[in-house]
Design a protein around this motif. Structure first.
Motif, PDB file in Angstrom:
ATOM      1  N   UNK A  57       0.815  -1.218   0.000  1.00  0.00           N
ATOM      2  CA  UNK A  57       0.000   0.000   0.000  1.00  0.00           C
ATOM      3  C   UNK A  57       0.848   1.267   0.000  1.00  0.00           C
ATOM      4  N   UNK A  58       2.074   1.180   0.535  1.00  0.00           N
ATOM      5  CA  UNK A  58       2.949   2.347   0.560  1.00  0.00           C
ATOM      6  C   UNK A  58       3.250   2.838  -0.851  1.00  0.00           C
ATOM      7  N   UNK A  59       3.303   1.912  -1.827  1.00  0.00           N
ATOM      8  CA  UNK A  59       3.598   2.302  -3.200  1.00  0.00           C
ATOM      9  C   UNK A  59       2.422   3.017  -3.870  1.00  0.00           C
ATOM     10  N   UNK A  60       1.222   2.894  -3.286  1.00  0.00           N
ATOM     11  CA  UNK A  60       0.095   3.669  -3.797  1.00  0.00           C
ATOM     12  C   UNK A  60       0.253   5.144  -3.453  1.00  0.00           C
ATOM     13  N   UNK A  61       0.885   5.407  -2.334  1.00  0.00           N
ATOM     14  CA  UNK A  61       1.159   6.783  -1.936  1.00  0.00           C
ATOM     15  C   UNK A  61       2.453   7.291  -2.534  1.00  0.00           C
ATOM     16  N   UNK A  62       3.439   6.405  -2.652  1.00  0.00           N
ATOM     17  CA  UNK A  62       4.750   6.769  -3.193  1.00  0.00           C
ATOM     18  C   UNK A  62       5.090   5.812  -4.339  1.00  0.00           C
ATOM     19  N   UNK A  63       4.508   6.020  -5.528  1.00  0.00           N
ATOM     20  CA  UNK A  63       4.735   5.075  -6.632  1.00  0.00           C
ATOM     21  C   UNK A  63       6.175   5.017  -7.101  1.00  0.00           C
ATOM     22  N   UNK A  64       6.979   5.994  -6.701  1.00  0.00           N
ATOM     23  CA  UNK A  64       8.379   5.983  -7.123  1.00  0.00           C
ATOM     24  C   UNK A  64       9.213   4.941  -6.374  1.00  0.00           C
ATOM     25  N   UNK A  65       8.670   4.366  -5.301  1.00  0.00           N
ATOM     26  CA  UNK A  65       9.385   3.328  -4.555  1.00  0.00           C
ATOM     27  C   UNK A  65       9.271   2.015  -5.321  1.00  0.00           C
ATOM     28  N   UNK A  66      10.399   1.392  -5.635  1.00  0.00           N
ATOM     29  CA  UNK A  66      10.398   0.144  -6.394  1.00  0.00           C
ATOM     30  C   UNK A  66      11.021  -0.983  -5.582  1.00  0.00           C
ATOM     31  N   UNK A  67      10.637  -2.205  -5.927  1.00  0.00           N
ATOM     32  CA  UNK A  67      11.179  -3.390  -5.269  1.00  0.00           C
ATOM     33  C   UNK A  67      12.591  -3.680  -5.768  1.00  0.00           C
ATOM     34  N   UNK A  73      13.803  -0.945 -12.212  1.00  0.00           N
ATOM     35  CA  UNK A  73      13.137  -0.198 -11.140  1.00  0.00           C
ATOM     36  C   UNK A  73      12.594   1.142 -11.638  1.00  0.00           C
ATOM     37  N   UNK A  74      13.327   1.815 -12.521  1.00  0.00           N
ATOM     38  CA  UNK A  74      12.842   3.104 -13.043  1.00  0.00           C
ATOM     39  C   UNK A  74      11.571   2.898 -13.868  1.00  0.00           C
ATOM     40  N   UNK A  75      11.556   1.863 -14.727  1.00  0.00           N
ATOM     41  CA  UNK A  75      10.378   1.590 -15.539  1.00  0.00           C
ATOM     42  C   UNK A  75       9.183   1.194 -14.685  1.00  0.00           C
ATOM     43  N   UNK A  76       9.425   0.418 -13.633  1.00  0.00           N
ATOM     44  CA  UNK A  76       8.310   0.002 -12.778  1.00  0.00           C
ATOM     45  C   UNK A  76       7.695   1.204 -12.067  1.00  0.00           C
ATOM     46  N   UNK A  77       8.510   2.192 -11.687  1.00  0.00           N
ATOM     47  CA  UNK A  77       7.986   3.391 -11.032  1.00  0.00           C
ATOM     48  C   UNK A  77       7.117   4.203 -11.991  1.00  0.00           C
ATOM     49  N   UNK A  78       7.581   4.360 -13.239  1.00  0.00           N
ATOM     50  CA  UNK A  78       6.794   5.083 -14.241  1.00  0.00           C
ATOM     51  C   UNK A  78       5.489   4.348 -14.515  1.00  0.00           C
ATOM     52  N   UNK A  79       5.563   3.029 -14.673  1.00  0.00           N
ATOM     53  CA  UNK A  79       4.364   2.231 -14.946  1.00  0.00           C
ATOM     54  C   UNK A  79       3.369   2.335 -13.798  1.00  0.00           C
ATOM     55  N   UNK A  80       3.859   2.279 -12.579  1.00  0.00           N
ATOM     56  CA  UNK A  80       2.971   2.320 -11.408  1.00  0.00           C
ATOM     57  C   UNK A  80       2.244   3.661 -11.331  1.00  0.00           C
TER      58      UNK A  80
END
Length: 534
Positions: A57-67, A73-80
């Protein structure tokens, strides 16, 4: 899976795919190169299976955080972020695979578009890991804008709206991400477009200018070398223009909006949803069709032959002006005897040329045809015709024209051909639910280099108007008087190319105060950001 593959029944999905009207695959790259989300349902009754797109749920508030385990990781942040901006505030169910059960707490508010996403328990969802995306209290919802065609105007508008509050923007382009039409040709972008970028999108301005050569001068010669007109643009402009390749301009403008753009999808139809929003029907190369959710506003940025304009407003009948136009890129032009923007006349036949970054040069030609609607004769597409067209009957051609004539003759099979034309101005359709920008709205003659330039102005102004809550008709009110002037002035400046015109007298007249005043208006009359807040 192996028996399915062995039977030849497996279908590999590499883009947006619709398995049926109720099951769609949407690319969400990042965790893996070919990760997909699955949309189930139709219309507004839709659930989305996120897979490994989001893990907390933290990534819903901070989509720039990647696993750490994400492939990119950069692409996953943009996609999210794109995913959340698309689905939040819609009433859809977001079915997550990795959220804890029961959900820990409500996602905190904030500036991102994901601020209104709530976990399952608070949203009233039926089970663990399912979150409903509600509409905000009071009935307000985000305005959804879909852009068809991620060219010049579409890309500029998309970037301008990326972080606009209350707006979700998505773009679609029929070409793959690595394919650009007209990639081999060059263009000049006017001082007015560079002023607009500097005032409204300074980072994009700096990137485009850094990749270009400056356009600071306009001169006109006869083919013999006699100088008729020589104007430093600083006399009539506040910013220098630029010279670069089309492919480079596209690359620079598309870069910041790649995360919200789906490529390889061609618009084939428009439908309406239950509440009257427009749903574009998009077709992939394999024939699969995608129907996104409805949009409050569809924007045509798909150029002179706009599919959206044809579907929403009917066929367009262009006006031809009886002039053939040619374009040629010379990739190796180290021996080119000139630099900045110049024109050369041999009678009413005109050459226009300038150097480009990377040691290339661009040559554009134009000559009268037998009648306004006449086709280009086959003999014009020969080296002999091109040599005779621009070489003076008496005396020798100047070094610049001699150099261009040799390049045209050697590259005659690579020349791009067209006829000088313009299309009627149309800004809106569909009771204000469709907005036309750039060549989709007002294809014009290229004499003053205002095609891409006005597309940039369109994107900037439309973005400013829509971001403050305006609509398609408001964009028309801001733009159409200005565009009408530019179209008339561009055609007026073409006078020296029409049969019977005197290129010497016409070129000399361009030094008169009346023409220079219009040129100054063209190059400087750009609204500042604060004008949109009044």
């Amino acid at each position: 899976m192996l028996p399915i593959i062995a039977a030849g029944q497996a279908q590999l999905a590499s883009s947006d795919s619709a398995l049926s009207d109720h099951v769609r695959l949407t690319p969400t790259p990042g965790h893996t190169p070919d990760h997909f989300a699955v949309e189930l349902g139709k219309g507004e009754t839709v659930a989305v299976l996120t897979g490994d797109l989001i893990h907390s749920p933290l990534q819903a508030r901070y989509p720039e955080i990647s696993m750490r385990a994400d492939y990119d990781q950069a692409a996953s942040a943009v996609t999210r972020r794109k995913f959340l901006e698309c689905h939040c505030d819609t009433g859809r169910l977001m079915c997550t695979a990795h959220f804890p059960s029961p959900p820990p707490a409500t996602s905190p508010g904030g500036a991102t578009a994901s601020a209104s996403c709530r976990p399952a328990a608070e949203a009233g969802a039926a089970g663990p890991g399912i979150a409903r995306l509600p509409a905000p209290a009071g009935g307000a919802r985000r305005m959804r804008i879909g852009i068809i065609g991620c060219g010049v105007a579409g890309s500029v508008l998309a970037e301008r709206l990326l972080r606009a509050p209350g707006i979700t923007v998505e773009a679609y382009d029929r070409l793959p991400p690595d394919a650009v039409e007209d990639s081999g040709t060059g263009l000049n972008v006017g001082p007015n477009a560079m002023k607009a970028l500097r005032l409204h999108l300074p980072a994009r301005h700096d990137a485009v200018r850094a990749a270009s050569l400056p356009w600071t001068r306009w001169f006109i010669d006869l083919a013999s070398g006699r100088r008729l007109f020589d104007l430093p643009l600083a006399e009539v402009a506040e910013d220098a223009g630029i010279r670069l390749r089309w492919s480079e301009l596209y690359r620079l403008l598309r870069a910041p909006v790649a995360g919200i753009t789906r490529f390889g999808l061609e618009l084939v139809a428009i439908e309406e949803d239950a509440v009257g929003r427009l749903v574009p029907v998009l077709q992939a190369a394999d024939g699969a069709r995608l129907r996104p959710r409805g949009y409050d506003l569809l924007v045509a940025g798909d150029g002179r032959y706009s599919a959206l304009r044809a579907l929403a407003a009917g066929p367009t009948t262009p006006s031809f002006h009886g002039i053939a136009m040619t374009r040629l890129l010379v990739p190796e032009a180290a021996d080119c005897p000139y630099d900045d923007y110049g024109q050369w006349f041999n009678g009413n036949a005109r050459l226009l040329s300038y150097r480009l970054p990377g040691g290339a040069a661009y040559i554009a030609g134009g000559f009268p045809l037998a009648a306004p609607e006449a086709e280009i004769p086959p003999e014009a597409r020969t080296a002999a015709f091109q040599r005779a067209l621009y070489t003076p009957e008496t005396g020798a051609a100047c070094p610049a024209v001699a150099w261009m004539v040799e390049r045209l003759a050697a590259g005659v099979d690579s020349i791009h051909w067209a006829r000088l034309q313009e299309a009627p101005l149309q800004r809106t359709a569909g009771a204000g639910r469709v907005l036309f920008l750039g060549d989709a709205a007002h294809a014009m003659v290229p004499t003053l280099g205002q095609g891409a330039t006005q597309a940039i102005e369109d994107g900037i102004v439309a973005g400013a108007v829509l971001a403050r809550g305006g609509g398609a008709e408001d964009v028309a009110a801001w733009r159409d008087t200005r565009v009408g002037f530019v179209r008339r002035f561009s055609l007026e400046a073409t006078d020296t190319m029409f049969p019977g015109a005197d290129p010497v007298a016409g070129s000399l007249a361009k030094r008169e105060p009346e023409f220079l005043a219009k040129l100054r208006r063209l190059y400087t009359d750009v609204p500042r950001p604060e004008e949109f807040s009044q």
